[in-house]
Design a protein around this motif. Structure first.
Motif, PDB file in Angstrom:
ATOM      1  N   ILE A 235       0.861  -1.184   0.000  1.00  0.00           N
ATOM      2  CA  ILE A 235       0.000   0.000   0.000  1.00  0.00           C
ATOM      3  C   ILE A 235       0.896   1.232   0.000  1.00  0.00           C
ATOM      4  CG2 ILE A 235      -1.727   1.312   1.318  1.00  0.00           C
ATOM      5  CD1 ILE A 235      -2.811  -1.299   0.164  1.00  0.00           C
TER       6      ILE A 235
ATOM      7  N   SER B 246       1.085   5.711  -0.386  1.00  0.00           N
ATOM      8  CA  SER B 246       0.391   6.984  -0.221  1.00  0.00           C
ATOM      9  C   SER B 246       0.815   7.922  -1.335  1.00  0.00           C
ATOM     10  CB  SER B 246       0.741   7.613   1.130  1.00  0.00           C
ATOM     11  OG  SER B 246       0.289   8.950   1.171  1.00  0.00           O
TER      12      SER B 246
ATOM     13  N   PRO C  12       0.597  -3.713   3.876  1.00  0.00           N
ATOM     14  CA  PRO C  12      -0.731  -3.259   4.291  1.00  0.00           C
ATOM     15  C   PRO C  12      -0.928  -3.178   5.807  1.00  0.00           C
ATOM     16  CG  PRO C  12      -0.942  -4.870   2.539  1.00  0.00           C
ATOM     17  CD  PRO C  12       0.509  -4.853   2.942  1.00  0.00           C
TER      18      PRO C  12
ATOM     19  N   ALA D 244       0.900   2.584   6.885  1.00  0.00           N
ATOM     20  CA  ALA D 244       0.021   2.295   5.747  1.00  0.00           C
ATOM     21  C   ALA D 244      -1.438   2.289   6.176  1.00  0.00           C
ATOM     22  CB  ALA D 244       0.390   0.956   5.117  1.00  0.00           C
ATOM     23  N   ARG D 245      -1.716   1.846   7.392  1.00  0.00           N
ATOM     24  CA  ARG D 245      -3.104   1.804   7.867  1.00  0.00           C
ATOM     25  C   ARG D 245      -3.665   3.198   8.113  1.00  0.00           C
ATOM     26  NH1 ARG D 245      -2.424  -3.116  12.061  1.00  0.00           N
ATOM     27  NH2 ARG D 245      -1.396  -1.456  13.173  1.00  0.00           N
TER      28      ARG D 245
ATOM     29  N   ILE E  14      -3.206   5.791   6.063  1.00  0.00           N
ATOM     30  CA  ILE E  14      -3.426   6.495   4.803  1.00  0.00           C
ATOM     31  C   ILE E  14      -4.923   6.611   4.556  1.00  0.00           C
ATOM     32  CG2 ILE E  14      -3.021   6.491   2.313  1.00  0.00           C
ATOM     33  CD1 ILE E  14      -0.566   4.675   2.874  1.00  0.00           C
ATOM     34  N   THR E  15      -5.381   7.824   4.280  1.00  0.00           N
ATOM     35  CA  THR E  15      -6.799   8.022   4.024  1.00  0.00           C
ATOM     36  C   THR E  15      -7.177   7.380   2.688  1.00  0.00           C
ATOM     37  OG1 THR E  15      -6.372  10.165   2.984  1.00  0.00           O
ATOM     38  CG2 THR E  15      -6.900  10.180   5.345  1.00  0.00           C
TER      39      THR E  15
ATOM     40  N   HIS F 265      -6.131   8.764  -0.755  1.00  0.00           N
ATOM     41  CA  HIS F 265      -4.697   8.840  -1.075  1.00  0.00           C
ATOM     42  C   HIS F 265      -4.026   7.471  -1.067  1.00  0.00           C
ATOM     43  CE1 HIS F 265      -4.827  13.169  -0.862  1.00  0.00           C
ATOM     44  NE2 HIS F 265      -5.517  13.044   0.252  1.00  0.00           N
ATOM     45  N   ARG F 266      -4.805   6.442  -0.833  1.00  0.00           N
ATOM     46  CA  ARG F 266      -4.299   5.070  -0.696  1.00  0.00           C
ATOM     47  C   ARG F 266      -4.262   4.384  -2.056  1.00  0.00           C
ATOM     48  NH1 ARG F 266      -4.716   1.443   4.022  1.00  0.00           N
ATOM     49  NH2 ARG F 266      -5.150  -0.631   3.281  1.00  0.00           N
ATOM     50  N   ARG F 267      -3.124   3.817  -2.404  1.00  0.00           N
ATOM     51  CA  ARG F 267      -2.970   3.103  -3.667  1.00  0.00           C
ATOM     52  C   ARG F 267      -2.378   1.720  -3.398  1.00  0.00           C
ATOM     53  NH1 ARG F 267      -5.898   6.466  -4.552  1.00  0.00           N
ATOM     54  NH2 ARG F 267      -5.669   8.325  -5.795  1.00  0.00           N
TER      55      ARG F 267
END
Length: 141
Positions: free
Chosen positions: A92, A94, A103, A108-109, A111-112, A115-117
């Motif tokens: 994951i 940002s 993830p 990583a948790r 990230i809104t 904006h999460r990829r």
């Protein structure tokens, strides 16, 4: 292998390939599983935090259901990890920070959603790997 495993923080998990790379044997993924299966102190060395890349917890000295229960008790969202793995997403990133990680990494948790990829490999992300969790060591999934 046990020392690499002991560095995985509570509430996070890493694939067997990450541990293999950490000990300098990137192709020894099965050997990692075998060694962790012989972990003499599973409550001190958290081998339950090492999971399969397909999102499944894998085996454990106390059994797979116990491993899953321990991970859930540590707040690992196994349902999300499985869904991501099923979609071939193993990392994951940002888009705001340009950082990619596992993830379950606490960063990583956070990230809104906007904006999460998700990415299959670290290289696919074109982002900088997280310095703390070192996802680049896991290679490609």
């Amino acid at each position: 292998m046990l020392s690499a495993t002991s560095r995985i923080p509570p509430g996070q998990n890493r694939p067997y390939a990450w541990v293999a790379q950490e000990v300098g044997r990137p192709k020894a993924v099965r050997a990692v599983g075998s060694a962790l299966g012989r972990n003499p102190v599973p409550l001190l060395i958290p081998c339950h935090r090492v999971t399969r890349s397909d999102g499944k917890p894998g085996d454990h000295v106390f059994g797979a259901p116990a491993k899953e229960a321990i991970l859930r008790a540590e707040q690992v969202n196994l349902t999300e990890v499985r869904e991501l793995a099923k979609a071939r997403i193993f990392y994951i990133g940002s888009e705001t920070t340009g950082i990619v990680c596992f993830p379950t990494c606490h960063n990583a948790r956070r990230i809104t959603p906007g904006h999460r990829r998700g990415f299959r490999t670290v290289g696919q992300a074109s982002y900088r790997p997280c310095r703390h969790r070192r996802p680049a060591l896991a290679g490609t999934a």
